[in-house]
Design an enzyme around this catalytic site. Structure first.
Site, PDB file in Angstrom:
ATOM      1  N   HIS A  79     -25.321 -19.634 -27.397  1.00 46.58           N
ATOM      2  CA  HIS A  79     -26.482 -19.277 -28.213  1.00 46.58           C
ATOM      3  C   HIS A  79     -27.747 -19.936 -27.656  1.00 46.58           C
ATOM      4  CE1 HIS A  79     -28.977 -19.869 -31.989  1.00 46.58           C
ATOM      5  NE2 HIS A  79     -28.844 -18.559 -31.923  1.00 46.58           N
ATOM      6  N   ARG A  80     -28.638 -19.093 -27.108  1.00 45.71           N
ATOM      7  CA  ARG A  80     -29.850 -19.586 -26.425  1.00 45.71           C
ATOM      8  C   ARG A  80     -29.480 -20.516 -25.268  1.00 45.71           C
ATOM      9  NH1 ARG A  80     -33.236 -21.130 -31.979  1.00 45.71           N
ATOM     10  NH2 ARG A  80     -32.559 -19.296 -33.142  1.00 45.71           N
TER      11      ARG A  80
ATOM     12  N   GLU B 186     -26.742 -15.784 -24.810  1.00 46.89           N
ATOM     13  CA  GLU B 186     -27.637 -15.051 -25.716  1.00 46.89           C
ATOM     14  C   GLU B 186     -29.041 -15.565 -25.492  1.00 46.89           C
ATOM     15  OE1 GLU B 186     -30.026 -14.659 -29.488  1.00 46.89           O
ATOM     16  OE2 GLU B 186     -29.293 -16.496 -28.518  1.00 46.89           O
TER      17      GLU B 186
ATOM     18  N   ASP C 188     -33.448 -14.747 -26.280  1.00 47.07           N
ATOM     19  CA  ASP C 188     -34.425 -14.095 -27.153  1.00 47.07           C
ATOM     20  C   ASP C 188     -35.604 -13.637 -26.316  1.00 47.07           C
ATOM     21  OD1 ASP C 188     -33.209 -14.859 -29.843  1.00 47.07           O
ATOM     22  OD2 ASP C 188     -33.443 -16.815 -28.900  1.00 47.07           O
TER      23      ASP C 188
ATOM     24  N   HIS D 139     -37.769 -17.992 -28.454  1.00 46.22           N
ATOM     25  CA  HIS D 139     -37.297 -17.564 -29.773  1.00 46.22           C
ATOM     26  C   HIS D 139     -38.400 -17.393 -30.801  1.00 46.22           C
ATOM     27  CE1 HIS D 139     -35.720 -18.168 -33.883  1.00 46.22           C
ATOM     28  NE2 HIS D 139     -34.727 -17.410 -33.448  1.00 46.22           N
TER      29      HIS D 139
ATOM     30  N   GLU E 101     -31.536 -10.412 -27.140  1.00 47.03           N
ATOM     31  CA  GLU E 101     -32.053 -10.136 -28.485  1.00 47.03           C
ATOM     32  C   GLU E 101     -33.551  -9.862 -28.406  1.00 47.03           C
ATOM     33  OE1 GLU E 101     -33.067 -12.148 -32.779  1.00 47.03           O
ATOM     34  OE2 GLU E 101     -31.390 -13.014 -31.648  1.00 47.03           O
TER      35      GLU E 101
ATOM     36  N   LYS F   3     -36.885  -9.724 -30.119  1.00 46.14           N
ATOM     37  CA  LYS F   3     -37.447 -10.302 -31.335  1.00 46.14           C
ATOM     38  C   LYS F   3     -38.336  -9.297 -32.070  1.00 46.14           C
ATOM     39  CE  LYS F   3     -36.636 -13.772 -32.434  1.00 46.14           C
ATOM     40  NZ  LYS F   3     -35.442 -14.194 -33.207  1.00 46.14           N
TER      41      LYS F   3
ATOM     42  N   ASP G 205     -23.989 -22.974 -30.166  1.00 45.37           N
ATOM     43  CA  ASP G 205     -24.793 -23.893 -29.363  1.00 45.37           C
ATOM     44  C   ASP G 205     -23.902 -24.777 -28.500  1.00 45.37           C
ATOM     45  OD1 ASP G 205     -27.014 -22.910 -30.779  1.00 45.37           O
ATOM     46  OD2 ASP G 205     -26.850 -24.481 -32.300  1.00 45.37           O
TER      47      ASP G 205
END
Length: 259
Positions: free
Chosen positions: A18-19, A45, A47, A60, A119, A121, A245
């Site tokens: 995640h990120r 992942e 953003d 993000h 993703e 935004k 994370d």
């Protein structure tokens, strides 16, 4: 229709950083993505927002203050101005000087190495199908030959509609948005937007939605899970993948469950 993993251990479960490995590195930076690869993540992942001069960048928040030394809205900065900011010191002095990466830089890194969940935004999405963040992101995915290794997602269902209109074969997942879903079940949402998967938080994966997902054989990805017991429970439930994370911990849990 899901992206092909570059490194797939065959357990039918996807470890998603995640990120990046954001428990250990500043989120959405190159060290976080490199760390994710080193920890055995199967997908990162990221953003994606848009600079004022129309370049997809990986960040993000709509505003800059929490994760850079800048102020105000990201969308008001050109790429050149964004690249002058420090996106690492907020996390730790050893990351001082880290830059906000462009989507192109991340895809250059990820190609032949790790699959990517992009993703889009909401702040970057408009009503326009052409010329926006979706089309520009698709062009970069094609440029680096990653069409089979990318999953697009968004809380803004317009973005999913645009992606599918521009490239019907591109894998895309709805990120569950309670406000715009109007109580529709996952199967209804996926059908309405021609999506390929359903993403939601672990709190939103209730019994009714899970039953609907299983009944219609819909891939489901769950975010953001950092607690070991919760990881174990979800893997045993048979979710397609988890965003964490801590991809190193998630990988160990998945390996133990799927032995």
């Amino acid at each position: 229709m899901l992206p092909t993993l570059y490194s797939d251990n065959g357990d039918n479960f996807i470890v998603i950083a995640h990120r990046g490995a954001s428990a250990y590195f500043p989120e959405n930076t190159m060290p976080a993505f490199r760390g994710a690869v080193e920890m055995g993540a199967e997908m990162i992942e990221i953003d994606v927002m848009m600079s004022s001069d129309g370049v997809p960048v990986v960040f993000h928040d709509a505003t800059l203050a929490d994760h850079t030394n800048g102020e105000g809205e990201l969308a008001d900065y050109s790429l050149e101005e964004l690249r002058e900011l420090d996106a690492g010191s907020w996390f730790g002095a050893e990351f001082a000087g880290e830059k906000i990466p462009t989507l192109e830089e991340v895809l250059q890194f990820a190609r032949d190495r790790i699959a990517v969940n992009i993703e889009i935004k909401t702040e970057a999405v408009t009503d326009q199908e052409r010329g926006g963040v979706e089309e520009k992101s698709l062009e970069l995915v094609r440029k680096y030959g990653m069409e089979d290794h990318v999953l697009f997602s968004s809380f803004d269902y317009r973005a999913i509609a645009h992606i599918k209109a521009l490239e019907p074969t591109m894998p895309a997942a709805l990120l569950y948005n309670s406000q715009t879903s109007n109580k529709r079940l996952p199967s209804q949402l996926v059908a309405d937007y021609s999506a390929d998967a359903f993403n939601c938080s672990y709190k939103q994966l209730n019994r009714k939605r899970l039953l609907d997902i299983r009944l219609h054989n819909i891939p489901v990805f769950v975010y953001t899970v950092n607690q070991q017991q919760r990881m174990k429970k979800l893997v045993k439930m048979g979710v397609t993948g988890i965003f964490s994370d801590k991809p190193d911990l998630l990988r160990k849990v998945a390996e133990n469950v799927n032995k």
